[in-house]
Design an enzyme around this catalytic site. Structure first.
Site, PDB file in Angstrom:
ATOM      1  CD1 TRP A 102      17.356 -20.572 -20.625  1.00 47.55           C
ATOM      2  CD2 TRP A 102      15.468 -19.385 -20.695  1.00 47.55           C
ATOM      3  NE1 TRP A 102      16.571 -21.071 -21.641  1.00 47.55           N
ATOM      4  CE2 TRP A 102      15.418 -20.367 -21.707  1.00 47.55           C
ATOM      5  CE3 TRP A 102      14.384 -18.520 -20.553  1.00 47.55           C
ATOM      6  CZ2 TRP A 102      14.321 -20.498 -22.568  1.00 47.55           C
ATOM      7  CZ3 TRP A 102      13.296 -18.644 -21.408  1.00 47.55           C
ATOM      8  CH2 TRP A 102      13.275 -19.624 -22.399  1.00 47.55           C
ATOM      9  CG  ASP A 169      15.936 -20.828 -13.939  1.00 51.54           C
ATOM     10  OD1 ASP A 169      15.426 -21.955 -13.833  1.00 51.54           O
ATOM     11  OD2 ASP A 169      15.876 -20.144 -14.987  1.00 51.54           O
ATOM     12  CE  LYS A 193      13.903 -26.524 -19.505  1.00 50.90           C
ATOM     13  NZ  LYS A 193      13.439 -26.465 -20.843  1.00 50.90           N
TER      14      LYS A 193
END
Ligand code: PMP
Length: 357
Positions: A102, A169, A193
């Site tokens: 990511w 992030d 999530k």
């Protein structure tokens, strides 16, 4: 039978949240209409956004004058470029730390809008640790980190001391623990999530880092527009925001971020302890950087993999297979995973040891 959901995302949500969300689909607030049928500008939906944002300010102890809370679409992946687009002119330099897929994607996208310095990377070592002790040059427009590496199972346990604006992030660990918000200038997280279903991305941005560049930015991609329009510049993802609100209410009722951190630490500790004790398994990352959200581990021999996953399935534990890019196993144990789910998974690890150990 309700399964124990160890998927990395979309992921487990509290049962009470699912029940209330289902109710809102058939009749929202006793209006005789589904939440899916209502205008985003109706009073009831505006108050969903207001309450969800207010809970975020409260949980993070954020000052409303200083920070804006935005509910955007496009996933965390859109933030990879939106952050750079809004904060960098072409000659500006931002620093990124590469701790996994990511982060690398964030780096790739940011390069389209400015100059990117990769300050540190654990790529050569299979992303098994969080780099530390790298210099953070003061000429950077911002520093970008991925707080929790969903695929590899590493997580920052301490934050670097940054003299430059700090962007993170937090897709896979937001609201799993308290954070020193004042350190951060921009946080983004896909909801799917710890917060809600896929379809909405939370952005918390310090207002004074915006408006400092010259680039023309399309309206939909400008934070400033979304701030001015209170996340309703276009039709926002109402239902994902509503489910996020229900999760935030649940989180507050459960004692807030301190309580989440305590539970998450306890759950991760007992699971890692079993992985370390059990002769058939080993953890994949450096102990001090282990994620409390995504517990990654391998079996000592490849032939244990299938019987282990079969036993998981029999016990109702789903989603334990590692990410397709790394293999092995990954148990994602977000806020809504109760300790009893972890205990069932630990029993499965023990069961395999009884059979093959
Ligand atoms: N960052 C992290 C840390 C993630 O785990 C993910 C998705 N799993 C993303 C970014 C991408 O999120 P999205 O699919 O919402 O674009």
């Amino acid at each position: 039978m309700k399964k124990y959901n160890f998927y990395a995302g979309p992921a487990i949500l509290p049962n009470s949240v699912l029940i209330e969300a289902a109710q809102a689909i058939s009749d929202f607030n006793g209006l005789g209409l589904s939440i899916l049928e209502l205008s985003h500008r109706s009073k009831d939906i505006v108050s969903v956004f207001d309450e969800a944002s207010a809970l975020i300010y409260e949980l993070l102890q954020a000052d409303q004058e200083e920070y804006s809370v935005l509910w955007l679409s496009g996933g965390a992946s859109s933030q990879f470029y939106m952050t750079a687009m809004n904060l960098l002119d072409p000659e500006d330099i931002a620093g990124y730390v590469d701790t996994g897929s990511w982060s690398s994607k964030a780096i790739k996208e940011a390069k389209l809008f400015g100059k990117i310095e990769v300050l540190a990377s654990s790529k050569e070592d299979g992303y098994t640790f969080i780099p530390k002790n790298y210099a953070i040059p003061t000429h950077l427009k911002y520093l970008h980190l991925t707080s929790n590496n969903t695929i590899y199972g590493t997580q920052y346990q301490t934050w670097p001391d940054s003299q430059v604006p700090f962007v993170s992030d937090m897709s896979s660990d937001i609201f799993s623990r308290p954070i020193p918000l004042k350190k951060f200038d921009l946080i983004y997280a896909g909801a799917q999530k710890n917060l809600g279903p896929a379809g909405v991305t939370l952005v918390i941005v310090k207002k004074n880092i915006l408006g400092k560049i010259n680039r023309e930015i399309p309206s939909m991609l400008r934070y400033q527009i979304h701030i001015e329009k209170e996340s309703m510049y276009n039709t926002p993802p109402v239902f994902p925001v509503y489910v996020s609100l229900l999760t935030l209410r649940w989180l507050k009722a459960r004692g807030g971020l301190d309580a989440m951190a305590n539970n998450n630490t306890e759950k991760a500790t007992i699971l890692y302890n079993e992985i370390d004790r059990n002769g058939l398994f080993k953890g994949t990352v450096m102990k001090e950087d282990r994620s409390l959200m995504n517990v990654c581990f391998n079996s000592m021999k490849p032939e244990y993999e299938k019987p282990f996953l079969d036993l998981c399935n029999e016990a109702g534990c789903v989603g334990v297979k590692g990410h397709r890019s790394v293999g092995g196993f990954r148990a994602s144990i977000y806020n809504a995973m109760e300790k009893d789910g972890i205990l069932v998974l630990i029993d499965v690890l023990k069961e395999l040891e009884r059979k093959y150990g």
